[in-house]
Design an enzyme around this catalytic site. Structure first.
Site, PDB file in Angstrom:
ATOM      1  N   MET A   1       3.334  10.462  -1.696  1.00 54.44           N
ATOM      2  CA  MET A   1       2.119  10.037  -2.394  1.00 54.44           C
ATOM      3  C   MET A   1       1.433  11.181  -3.131  1.00 54.44           C
ATOM      4  O   MET A   1       0.411  10.964  -3.776  1.00 54.44           O
ATOM      5  CB  MET A   1       1.134   9.437  -1.380  1.00 54.44           C
ATOM      6  N   ARG A   2       1.974  12.409  -3.028  1.00 57.80           N
ATOM      7  CA  ARG A   2       1.303  13.522  -3.681  1.00 57.80           C
ATOM      8  C   ARG A   2       1.253  13.331  -5.201  1.00 57.80           C
ATOM      9  O   ARG A   2       0.277  13.699  -5.856  1.00 57.80           O
ATOM     10  CB  ARG A   2       1.994  14.846  -3.331  1.00 57.80           C
ATOM     11  N   ALA A   3       2.295  12.727  -5.770  1.00 55.59           N
ATOM     12  CA  ALA A   3       2.319  12.517  -7.216  1.00 55.59           C
ATOM     13  C   ALA A   3       1.170  11.620  -7.672  1.00 55.59           C
ATOM     14  O   ALA A   3       0.537  11.873  -8.706  1.00 55.59           O
ATOM     15  CB  ALA A   3       3.659  11.915  -7.628  1.00 55.59           C
TER      16      ALA A   3
END
Length: 677
Positions: A274-276
């Protein structure tokens, strides 16, 4: 301090400048990775950014740059109770590729800690970079143990230094900026994901723009202060715009429509985790603030995707970075509903576009069939040319077009026996600074890894003579012992690939290339250098000199033509010369030679005898080697096995090379036991 080249005077490189400015507006974006060829103003632009950054307020006298409004309660120089503060420019701290661990995280005085019980701590570069910029040039060449420390600091916003039960912690939140030339090797995926944005830079091909680059650089070199003065107004304007955007940033609204577009884009491009999504949201918000708006628009989301996603889509080092912009536009249009829609889920989606790679679509071209492959039983002897080799050795004679490599697979670990002392890696056993403790010795220079038990044993017999009267241990410099450790090293893996006509059957050569590609991927993961020697026709050539860039090797392999006779001796002799030269450059990095062939030798007088003599050079030098046997068909002559014996190494078939053929097998290549330490 020398006057930096003005940021606003950099010609072109719009994406690079935008990415750096967005991080100046919102450091939470997470930094920038700049990839590109040498001589493209990567370092110049990064060093110029700090001049534009707003000043920071720090507690007076604090070596760790604590914020006076929110000081770090665990600061080694604390506690800070509303004392005086000073304003200073934001720092750009450069981390050299060859820096030591102590230089990065700081150093504890172990001698004082043991004898006096005090934490005497000298801050490192992470402390200097707190609330500033940490710049790593050639970040892809950074040693693994330094990468691990950077990952820890970036994840936790703090640096921990622990030595034998003595620990120090301090805040370390910084803007991480790295530059790299992809030709010299790729980054570990974990570190790659820590960079918020990535940009690709290249020199302009427009003559007028190149002329302007040269003109400005010459003017700067002649008079740096005067050149900077001419750009002072532009610099001030950008500095003011950054400050205004920072002030506007908390007011920027990221609506549900923009969030849906961000989530849909990340899902469509199948990025991991989910970092993107979070980085895209922060980048789009910073873009709106930079443009002076309080609303995130679709164009902000699109630009954020182009900056935040390319490096997160790579599944292995052979994938080209970048995004399919047509697919990006389609995704943004499909999920570009207004925030005012009463029920976005109720909108008709229609049937999805048919999968172009699915049944009936375009997809991958059909795999090459067995055209040109010799009948299974038609296997010539070692000195006899195959059907594909019975052509004159004229240039291009018998040459076939390059064949696509088969899908790579996970290979068994091939390691060099003995104990080396090369660069840290993940292949062969070696004496390293990091790993399991195997013993102790007197330190040579600065003590880095204390062996506590050995130090106490060395100091204990002298306590009465030194007048010990209290509970503390009287320790002298001569008592200190350095821990000796055993870990893993990276090797030079030199591929010697047979590209002759006997290997040219399309299905067979595709499998061979797939195997070499798999070994290249393994070399990337184990932090090896790689080189590529090929032989065909009447000679051998160095297709790729030893390098850390496995994707460069993969590109050369993909375009490799085949055909002609099999000058096996020429390939071995050329490989031996490459290793001789490389040993002069890096004597500590041990080589591993991987010969990919069916073992045939044709062309020239006495090709079999000449190949045998060339192979015995490797055996005489104790060089570790393995032969990947590519012989096919039900009738096998065992020529590759004989070659392995002459090399003093071992042989493995293509099937045996797969890691899943025998679970957990680690093959130690023969060859260096004669001279192993």
């Amino acid at each position: 301090m020398s006057t930096p080249f003005p940021f606003t005077a950099v010609v072109g490189q719009d994406d690079l400048r935008l990415a750096l400015l967005l991080n100046a507006v919102s450091p939470a974006v997470g930094g920038v990775l700049v990839r590109g060829e040498k001589g493209t103003a990567k370092s110049t632009a990064v060093r110029a950014l700090s001049v534009l950054m707003p000043e920071v307020d720090v507690v007076a006298g604090c070596r760790f740059s604590c914020d006076p409004d929110a000081p770090d309660p665990a600061c080694p120089d604390g506690p800070h109770d509303g004392g005086p503060y000073v304003s200073r420019p934001a720092r750009t701290v450069e981390l050299p590729v060859g820096a030591s661990e102590d230089r990065l995280v700081g150093a504890l005085d172990i001698e004082r800690a043991l004898a006096e019980g005090v934490k005497a701590f000298e801050p490192g570069l992470l402390a200097d970079a707190h609330r500033g910029i940490l710049y790593v040039d050639e970040v892809n060449l950074l040693h693994d143990h330094l990468v691990d420390l950077l990952l820890d600091a970036a994840a936790m916003g703090a640096s921990y230094v622990e030595r034998e039960g003595v620990s120090v912690r301090h805040a370390a939140r910084f803007l991480l900026v790295g530059t790299m030339n992809p030709e010299e090797g790729e980054l570990r995926p974990q570190l790659l994901d820590r960079f918020g944005l990535t940009v690709e830079v290249a020199a302009s091909r427009e003559p007028d723009q190149r002329v302007e680059v040269v003109r400005r650089r010459l003017a700067y070199d002649d008079d740096p202060d005067g050149f900077a003065a001419r750009w002072a107004d532009e610099e001030s304007a950008v500095r003011a715009r950054i400050a205004a955007a920072r002030g506007l940033l908390p007011s920027v609204r990221l609506g549900d429509a923009a969030l849906r577009q961000i989530a849909a884009t990340c899902a469509a491009f199948e990025v991991d985790g989910m970092r993107a999504d979070i980085v895209m949201a922060r980048t789009a918000t910073a873009l709106a603030a930079w443009a002076g708006r309080t609303e995130v628009l679709p164009e902000d989301v699109r630009q954020a995707a182009l900056l935040a996603l390319p490096h997160r889509r790579r599944r292995n080092p052979f994938d080209a970075p970048g995004l399919d912009e047509d697919k990006l536009d389609e995704t943004l249009e499909e999920f570009g509903g207004s925030d005012d829609d009463p029920d976005p889920d109720a909108r008709p989606d229609g049937d999805p576009d048919p999968d172009p790679d699915g049944p009936g679509g375009g997809g991958q071209p059909p795999q090459d069939g067995p055209d040109g492959e010799s009948p299974a039983g038609d296997v010539p002897a070692r000195g006899e040319p195959s059907q594909d080799e019975r052509a004159p050795d004229a240039p291009g004679a018998g040459e076939r077009s390059p064949v696509r490599a088969a899908e790579p697979f996970r290979t068994k670990v091939l390691s060099v026996p003995g104990l080396g002392e090369g660069a840290a890696g993940r292949r062969s056993r070696a004496r390293t600074e990091h790993g399991r403790t195997t013993g102790s010795r007197r330190p040579r220079g600065t003590l880095t890894k204390l062996h506590l038990a050995a130090t106490v044993l060395a100091a204990a017999p002298h306590q009465r003579a030194r007048g010990r009267s209290g509970p503390g241990l009287v320790v002298r410099r001569d008592d200190l012992r350095q821990a000796t450790r055993e870990g893993r090293e990276g090797n030079l893996v030199l591929f010697v690939v047979d590209a002759s006509g006997s290997m040219a059957a399309r299905q067979r050569m595709g499998a061979v290339k797939g195997a070499v590609l798999s070994l290249l991927l393994d070399a990337y993961q184990r932090r090896d250098k790689v080189g590529l020697v090929t032989f065909r026709g009447s000679a051998a050539e160095v297709a790729l000199p030893p390098t850390s860039s496995v994707d460069a090797a993969a590109a050369r392999l993909e375009s490799l033509p085949t055909g002609g006779r099999t000058p096996l001796a020429a390939g071995l002799l050329r490989a031996h010369e490459v290793l001789r030269v490389e040993r002069l450059r890096d004597a500590t990095r041990r080589p591993l030679v991987v010969v990919v062939t069916d073992g045939r030798a044709t062309g020239g007088p006495e090709p079999v005898a000449l190949a045998g003599r060339a192979a015995r050079l490797f055996a005489a030098g104790g060089l570790a080697s393995v032969v990947v046997d590519c012989e096919a068909g039900p009738v096998r002559l065992g020529l590759a096995g004989r070659l392995a014996d002459e090399l003093g190494g071992s042989a493995v078939t293509l099937d045996e090379l797969r890691a899943d053929s025998i679970a957990g097998l680690v093959r130690e290549v023969q060859g260096t036991s004669r001279r192993a330490a």
